[in-house]
Write an enzyme that holds these catalytic residues in place. Structure first.
Site, PDB file in Angstrom:
ATOM      1  CG  HIS A 474      -2.000   1.103   0.955  1.00  9.22           C
ATOM      2  ND1 HIS A 474      -2.445   2.296   0.437  1.00  9.22           N
ATOM      3  CD2 HIS A 474      -3.514   0.980   1.613  1.00  9.22           C
ATOM      4  CE1 HIS A 474      -3.592   2.786  -0.315  1.00  9.22           C
ATOM      5  NE2 HIS A 474      -3.837   1.700   1.026  1.00  9.22           N
ATOM      6  CB  THR A 603      -5.991   9.169  -0.053  1.00  6.50           C
ATOM      7  OG1 THR A 603      -5.817   8.671   1.672  1.00  6.50           O
ATOM      8  CG2 THR A 603      -6.307   8.204  -0.607  1.00  6.50           C
TER       9      THR A 603
END
Length: 773
Positions: A474, A603
């Protein structure tokens, strides 16, 4: 048995007549083709770098500007440069060897070039200003205001022609830093439904003290960073949220992506691997050549940042004692493959070209047919990547820094990506849908804890019966980036590449193709103990994960849109209702939103448990009328949409608070407010996986060709992780995770609550589902 191929360029022997050289022409030919391939790739990268560097200008525009300028100067007998051409000509080092006309031509070219660069900079900055306006996001769905139409026209004019993947990077605005006052007020609003009056008044006092005293000082440093750095969040987010974590990345950080649910192109493992690997390598080639189209919003007018694509391939997370690092190679010509405890290095190029699917299948067949046993310590070696990071870092330095271990580890870490030929079978079984999908999800998420290399950017996992999936690390990028690759693979595999009637890849095997290279290890018993220790930690974590998948086919976004409600808001509100029914309380909820409207954006968090949503959920619990519930639902949906817009446009609160906390640590300042905010657990963590390339799938003619999305592990020990993908008009797939060890959670129970909540919300609109069939 797989064999290592050693290409010897020449041999020699000493004779009485001198040295006799025996040249191997095939080896020299392969060296020549390899060098030619490398130089072609360098040239393409140089060319693309030039095109991207001058965008929204172009080489053609340069010729137009220079020629127009020279023609205007010649035929009108004017000097728009106010004597600059003559001065440039006089000071050129070779001016004494040039005629007056030649000096004017050279000077004109230089001035024309300066004019061209000026035009590019003006266009780039105008485009950056245009892309900083986000008023279009507030328009009602399906309607476009006059101001938005004019804005779209200007964006089109200043965007240039034929952009490549990275063309817009220099034109994207920087992520703005919200004001302390706005962030603090929005934070208080977000926690109000989760606190009683006494708790809220206490937190209100901490917030006001921070806003008045320490906050402005920390804000000054963030403002300074936002002016200096491309993005004031992303580097700290990558380092402190991902790379500095010392716990296992398996389950806690890595996530997975699934195959088709209802389509099984072939049951031959090697063939499925052949097509998938070839499709992935084709994608990498398009990426190297910047041929992947930029991702847009709003009718292909608003570009998103493409920076996260840069490290998709040839990248590995390297463990460190205190922090990990990301190692990226500019080029890698091989992949690493794992099967039944053995590791292999497989070259992807031969004769100066990429291997074809049938040739890759041939390589996989050789690996599957290899009868050799794993070397001591080899079988469970990858468990080091599944356990805690510090023991892995120490073991890597101690046992893998020299000799054959280093060479073999380099082959894995410098590979384009990692492939696991899994010896288990996974597939959606219509006779046992729940158990089969739950097993499939757990296998992709963690497998046996030693048969995936969790440090690689992604692992392609191909099961014994031909089903496949991905496991992705990730830190380097977010899920939509891997999702874009996976959509390409799924669209290529069964249709464009296809299979023969017997299930094998199309094409022929190669008679002279060198076999895979078996990696060699010399793992001492002390290292084996570390491997076993990491495996114990990983197995404990994996066994605790409770996965559940719901292919929700009762209705989809088509019906939700008829309700004149955002599908995402509808689902998020349903999740809140389901959670309240599941636990009898509200909780801090995380919904991932992207900030890629800005340069190097990643994000932001949408805190979807709002006052308005809680009011609606309570109305569903109490005996309220349908009209009152529907009114509250629409208010909650509009609130959620507004919060999503704020997050996407840089006005979210969590990344701002996170960066303020980082600055406070650098300054050695202790903030009770920030400390408490950053320690609040996300007991419901949610994320939508977007279908980005809708044009690749004709879901009207072939509704079976649907991706089932992917999922991730729970963020909190007593919470849920929920990932969902909206596929077509009539399907939504939910991926739910929690931990068996928590008495408060049960993924299957929560799944049943989600299904019922979705149906209950739809019933409020009194729309007949039969109309959609």
């Amino acid at each position: 048995m797989a064999e290592a191929h050693q290409a010897v360029a020449f041999q020699f022997t000493v004779t009485p007549d001198g040295i006799d050289l025996q040249l191997c022409h095939e080896a020299l030919r392969q060296i020549y083709l390899s060098g030619l391939h490398s130089w072609k790739k360098r040239f393409i990268r140089f060319k693309n770098g030039m095109l991207t560097g001058v965008y929204p200008g172009s080489p053609g525009g340069f010729m137009v500007v220079v020629v127009s300028y020279m023609s205007y100067n010649k035929y009108n007998q004017l000097d728009p440069s106010l004597g600059l051409i003559a001065k440039l000509g006089q000071h050129l080092p070779i001016s004494q060897y040039m005629s007056t006309d030649s000096q004017k031509i050279v000077g004109g070219v230089l001035v024309g070039t300066g004019l061209w660069v000026t035009i590019i900079m003006i266009m780039r900055n105008v485009l950056k200003c245009l892309l900083s306006w986000h008023g279009w996001m507030h328009a009602r769905h399906g309607s476009v205001s006059l101001s938005t139409r004019l804005w779209m026209l200007f964006v089109k004019v200043f965007s240039g022609r034929k952009p490549m993947l990275y063309s817009f990077q220099n034109s994207l605005p920087r992520l703005p830093v919200p004001s302390i006052k706005d962030t603090c007020s929005r934070y208080l609003e977000s926690v109000r439904p989760l606190m009683d009056d006494e708790q809220y008044e206490r937190m209100k006092g901490l917030t006001k003290d921070f806003e008045k005293n320490l906050g402005p000082r920390l804000q000054w440093y963030l403002k300074l960073k936002s002016w200096w750095a491309s993005n004031y969040v992303s580097d700290w987010w990558e380092e402190y949220i991902y790379l500095r974590g010392r716990g296992p990345i398996m389950v806690n950080s890595n996530y997975y992506a699934m195959d088709f649910l209802y389509v099984f192109p072939t049951s031959i493992q090697a063939a499925r691997a052949g097509n998938a690997i070839h499709a992935i390598m084709l994608y990498r080639r398009k990426l190297d050549r910047a041929q992947i189209k930029p991702i847009y919003l709003l009718a292909n007018k608003v570009p998103l940042c493409s920076a996260q694509w840069e490290r998709m391939f040839n990248t590995t997370r390297i463990p460190g004692l205190e922090t990990d690092t990301l190692q990226h190679m500019n080029e890698s010509k091989h992949i690493a493959v794992y099967h039944k405890g053995r590791f292999y290095k497989v070259w992807m190029f031969y004769d100066g070209r990429l291997l074809l699917p049938r040739e890759i299948e041939q390589q996989m067949e050789r690996i599957l047919a290899d009868p050799s046993e794993p070397m001591p310590g080899e079988e469970m070696l990858a468990a080091l990547t599944a356990g805690d990071r510090t023991p892995w870092a120490k073991a890597r330095e101690t046992y893998f820094s020299r000799g054959k271990n280093k060479q073999s580890l380099d082959a894995i870490e410098k590979a384009a990506f990692f492939v696991t030929l899994d010896d288990t079978e996974q597939r959606y079984d219509t006779n046992n849908p729940v158990k089969s999908l739950d097993s499939y999800a757990k296998s992709l998420l963690h497998g046996k804890c030693y048969d995936r290399w969790f440090d690689k950017t992604f692992n392609l996992i191909v099961f014994k019966n031909g089903t496949m999936g991905l496991n992705a690390e990730h830190s380097w990028a977010d899920a939509p980036i891997i999702g874009h690759l996976w959509e390409h693979v799924l669209s290529m595999d069964p249709v464009k590449l296809g299979y023969n009637e017997d299930g094998h890849c199309r094409g022929q095997t190669h008679p002279n193709l060198p076999g895979p290279q078996r990696l060699q290890w010399d793992i001492p018993s002390e290292c084996t103990e570390v491997i076993q220790s990491s495996l114990t930690v990983a197995r404990t974590l994996a066994d605790d994960v409770d996965c559940h998948i719901i292919p929700f086919s009762d209705f989809g976004k088509g019906l939700i849109k008829r309700c004149r409600t955002s599908p995402d808001a509808f689902i998020q509100i349903a999740l809140q209702l389901a959670h309240y029914r599941d636990k009898g309380k509200f909780c801090l909820t995380y919904e991932a939103s992207m900030t890629r409207l800005f340069r190097e954006g990643r994000t932001e968090t949408v805190r979807s448990c709002t006052i308005e949503t809680c009011a609606f959920v309570r109305s569903m619990i109490r005996d309220e009328t349908r009209e009152e519930r529907l009114k509250l639902l629409k208010v909650a949906a509009e609130k959620h949409q507004n919060m999503y817009r704020l997050a996407m446009t840089g006005e979210g609160i969590d990344r701002h608070l996170f960066c303020l906390y980082v600055v406070s640590k650098y300054l050695g300042e202790d903030s009770p407010f920030l400390k408490e905010v950053l320690s609040e657990p996300w007991r419901l963590s949610t994320s939508q996986t977007p279908l980005q390339q809708v044009e690749l799938f004709d879901l009207v003619k072939h509704p079976e060709y649907v991706s089932s999305g992917g999922g991730f592990g729970p963020v909190a020990d007593d919470g849920y992780g929920v990932s969902y993908i909206i596929v077509g008009e009539n399907l939504i797939n939910f991926h739910i995770s929690s931990k068996h060890s928590s008495p408060e959670t049960d993924s299957h129970r929560f799944g049943a609550n989600i299904r019922q909540a979705m149906l209950d919300l739809l019933d409020l609109f009194q729309i007949d589902k039969k109309d959609m069939k």
